[in-house]
Scaffold this motif. Sequence first.
Motif, mmCIF file in Angstrom:
data_model
loop_
_atom_site.group_PDB
_atom_site.id
_atom_site.type_symbol
_atom_site.label_atom_id
_atom_site.label_comp_id
_atom_site.label_asym_id
_atom_site.label_seq_id
_atom_site.Cartn_x
_atom_site.Cartn_y
_atom_site.Cartn_z
ATOM 1 N N LYS A 37 53.939 26.950 38.145
ATOM 2 C CA LYS A 37 52.492 26.750 38.038
ATOM 3 C C LYS A 37 51.943 26.019 39.254
ATOM 4 C CE LYS A 37 51.171 26.970 33.258
ATOM 5 N NZ LYS A 37 50.533 26.219 32.177
ATOM 6 N N MET A 69 51.677 28.432 41.941
ATOM 7 C CA MET A 69 50.502 29.285 41.712
ATOM 8 C C MET A 69 49.232 28.614 42.250
ATOM 9 S SD MET A 69 51.141 32.233 40.238
ATOM 10 C CE MET A 69 49.589 32.722 39.509
ATOM 11 N N THR A 70 49.148 27.297 42.118
ATOM 12 C CA THR A 70 47.943 26.623 42.621
ATOM 13 C C THR A 70 47.896 26.707 44.154
ATOM 14 O OG1 THR A 70 48.910 24.440 42.835
ATOM 15 C CG2 THR A 70 47.910 24.919 40.734
ATOM 16 N N PHE A 115 43.484 29.215 40.912
ATOM 17 C CA PHE A 115 44.368 29.073 39.746
ATOM 18 C C PHE A 115 44.156 27.760 38.989
ATOM 19 C CE2 PHE A 115 48.351 27.771 37.702
ATOM 20 C CZ PHE A 115 48.492 28.812 36.813
ATOM 21 N N SER A 172 43.255 27.385 35.148
ATOM 22 C CA SER A 172 44.157 26.698 34.223
ATOM 23 C C SER A 172 43.414 25.649 33.404
ATOM 24 C CB SER A 172 45.234 25.948 34.984
ATOM 25 O OG SER A 172 46.207 26.796 35.390
ATOM 26 N N ASP A 208 48.928 31.664 29.291
ATOM 27 C CA ASP A 208 50.126 31.930 30.082
ATOM 28 C C ASP A 208 49.671 32.152 31.526
ATOM 29 O OD1 ASP A 208 52.275 33.352 31.345
ATOM 30 O OD2 ASP A 208 53.026 33.850 29.341
ATOM 31 N N TYR A 209 50.389 31.561 32.489
ATOM 32 C CA TYR A 209 49.941 31.721 33.885
ATOM 33 C C TYR A 209 49.931 33.185 34.313
ATOM 34 C CZ TYR A 209 54.659 32.641 35.684
ATOM 35 O OH TYR A 209 55.869 33.214 35.941
ATOM 36 N N PHE A 240 46.637 35.030 34.613
ATOM 37 C CA PHE A 240 45.710 34.760 35.724
ATOM 38 C C PHE A 240 45.615 35.997 36.625
ATOM 39 C CE2 PHE A 240 45.278 33.367 40.201
ATOM 40 C CZ PHE A 240 43.989 32.854 40.125
#
Length: 548
Positions: free
Chosen positions: A319, A322-323, A329, A333, A340-341, A344
């Motif tokens: 996660k 992902m950012t 993201f 979030s 769930d990521y 996205f």
Amino acid sequence: MDLKKLAAALIPDNDLLPPESYEEIYPERARAPKAEVTRLAPSPTGFIHLGNLYSALADERSAHTTGGIFYLRIEDTDEKRRVDGAVESVIRSLNYFGINFDEGAEIDSPLNKYGPYYQRRRAEIYRAFAKRLIERDLAYPCFCTEEELNAVREEQTAGKKTTGYYGAYAKCRNLSEERIYANLAAGKPYVIRLKSQGSADNKIIFRDEIKGEVTVTENDQDVVILKSDGIPTYHFAHAIDDHFMRTTLVIRGEEWLSSLPVHLELHKALGFRPPRYAHTSSLMKMDGGTKRKLSKRKDPELSLDYYRKAGYFPLAVVKYLMTILNSGFEEWSLKNPEADYRDFPFKVSKMGKSGALFDLDKLNDVSKTEISKLSAEQCYDFLKSWTDEFGTEADRQHFNDKTYIIDVLSLIMGIGGKKRRKDIERAEQGVRLIDYFFDDTFAPEYNYRFGKDTVNAVLKSFAEKYDPSDDNGAWFAKVKAIAPEVGFAAEMSEYKSAPEKFGGNVSDVAEILRIAVTGKPDSPDLCTIMRILGKRRVLKRLSDAEIR
Ligand code: GLU
């Protein structure tokens, strides 16, 4: 010159398939128009790092958010760098972070129709195409030795010229037929080079999926395509493999951007349409006020093992990446905390154009949040898997008693309660926090703030009164009842109005008991701790804790 004859002399294999036939062997994939085919193409060195994970996540998300395919190709052309078990280790490491391949090397899948996925096993494909390029006068043999090439390089550097094998420096480009055959007859080793048709005077405008429009200089270098042992270079293998594995989107590090003109020319020479490219910016860190690339030598956090050993929650690492991958993201979030990521809408085009800053403190924050969302069962599984691999023998024993640990964790982490504990970043911290629930790892520090008589009187009195079936109310009434026995105030109001009249108060009684039972002055609810520990342990601890 008879180029067919030359090609046959240079690449004598007579069992090669006609290059065109590979178009049928590896047909276009049946896929939805927007479905991306992406790949991770590591060399099997056994070292898989955060940059690989970052790239793999971008690949995997690009493929799986579009209904496409993510596959694993092993770029093993450099035999010296091969390490046994490296491929399995790549798969395992990524799998730990929830990233799975659909197809490729060592992947058991019915989709494996574009292999072999190891470059060394694809030699005849590269050779067939190199042969065809020679026949078309787009490639030629080069007999230059290492020393000759070094001398040219020195001359170029001294004259402030672009280095490399091009134009007038490409000595073997125009060798006469006689010279070539004489060299071959003399058994001189040779490489095969591309006969570049480009010019450094021309610019190409190219659209990178991340960097946007990039202007690059056309390639004019006669790059090596087959080395003297017949093994292809990265450039040549990349063009052929990504074409025949039908990759639609090549996501790779920005260090490859400078080779892009070579790759565009190779695709053209081979008659292929190039894939789309996305060149990712390097992972950077702040170091004493300056931003620099993460380095294998200086930064242990570059290695993926670091995260497993330290016991980061794998989803937290993903996660956090992902950012960094897509700036939207984090906001998404926050708006969708339970989502769930994978829901996205990841877009490679929204990746940062320049250095992506990796910040361990931020990762720690994400990790705390993720760990604070775990159910007792998930928390148990997470800590147990860390313990199995990295814990002590005692830790492993403790985790065999699942019911007990689940009770302990529920209390310690505040699971199901009003106040969820939010300061655990890594498995190891969690595991150490529960040490005092086990006799073999209970390491008390009896730092009482009262003297022997008071402490021992409190401990003895409580031991006499203690009944494990008491509820919180009954338990606390007993603690209170001890206060006057040692000259302490049973009510806080009483104490506050005349502290000089008392040696202490009821919370001091509780502190003595807490130190005795947990070995430290702070802990979650002591009554619940005693209930979990059970009568035998509580009584033993009370007696062991007396001052002698
Ligand atoms: N084998 C290359 C590397 O590990 C792959 C680069 C690419 O993705 O094309 O850097």
